[in-house]
Design an enzyme around this catalytic site. Structure first.
Site, mmCIF file in Angstrom:
data_model
loop_
_atom_site.group_PDB
_atom_site.id
_atom_site.type_symbol
_atom_site.label_atom_id
_atom_site.label_comp_id
_atom_site.label_asym_id
_atom_site.label_seq_id
_atom_site.Cartn_x
_atom_site.Cartn_y
_atom_site.Cartn_z
ATOM 1 N N ARG A 90 2.641 -0.418 -4.864
ATOM 2 C CA ARG A 90 2.260 -1.910 -4.791
ATOM 3 C C ARG A 90 1.715 -2.351 -3.572
ATOM 4 N NH1 ARG A 90 7.811 -1.646 -3.573
ATOM 5 N NH2 ARG A 90 7.510 -0.309 -5.051
ATOM 6 N N GLY A 137 0.906 -1.423 -0.110
ATOM 7 C CA GLY A 137 0.017 -0.031 0.042
ATOM 8 C C GLY A 137 0.874 1.158 -0.003
ATOM 9 N N HIS A 138 1.619 1.187 -0.723
ATOM 10 C CA HIS A 138 2.901 2.473 -0.920
ATOM 11 C C HIS A 138 3.866 2.332 -2.098
ATOM 12 C CE1 HIS A 138 5.362 -0.864 0.993
ATOM 13 N NE2 HIS A 138 6.263 -0.187 0.343
ATOM 14 N N SER A 139 4.203 3.569 -2.588
ATOM 15 C CA SER A 139 5.457 3.477 -3.473
ATOM 16 C C SER A 139 6.652 3.992 -2.911
ATOM 17 C CB SER A 139 4.903 4.376 -4.452
ATOM 18 O OG SER A 139 5.616 4.658 -5.351
#
Length: 138
Positions: free
Chosen positions: A101, A54-56
């Site tokens: 992702r 839940g991040h980049s």
């Protein structure tokens, strides 16, 4: 961020598989990845239905391997989305910087190994999807 990385920059990398009647062996040496390994961590005992990621990342690259079991990686470059299933311990997913992702659908006993290009730096994370989309377009 204004990174030009896209879904097309994501790679599946096959690792050597040395077969032996006593069990198989795979090796990750520094030449396999396009960066120097600076951090290794792993996810395990992920409860059913839980999601990770839940991040980049602004600069960091990561290489993910399903050492045991399986899971899916949903990848988004701000314009396109794709899902990659990982379930073979000698195949890994190279995620460049600037790709969102989410990891989901972990099987029972799944272990996700992550080899990162940098140490943990909170300022390298984009944890809000709307902010990620804005950063890709700025």
């Amino acid at each position: 961020m204004n990174t030009n990385t896209t879904i097309k920059d994501i790679q599946i990398i096959s690792l050597p598989r040395i077969e032996d009647r006593r069990g198989n062996l795979s090796v990750i040496e520094k030449e396999v990845l396009p960066y120097e390994m600076k951090r290794v961590y792993y996810l395990y005992d992920v409860p059913g239905g839980a999601e990770r990621g839940g991040h980049s990342h602004i600069d960091q690259q990561e290489f993910l391997i399903a050492l045991s079991g399986s899971f899916e990686v949903v990848l988004n470059d701000g314009e396109q989305e794709t899902t990659v299933s990982l379930n073979i311990p000698n195949k890994g997913l190279l995620i460049p910087k600037g790709i969102w992702r989410e990891l989901k659908n972990f099987s029972s006993g799944a272990v996700c190994l992550v080899i990162a290009s940098d140490v943990y730096l909170e300022e390298d994370y984009i944890r809000d999807f709307d902010h990620f989309i804005k950063s890709k377009n700025s």
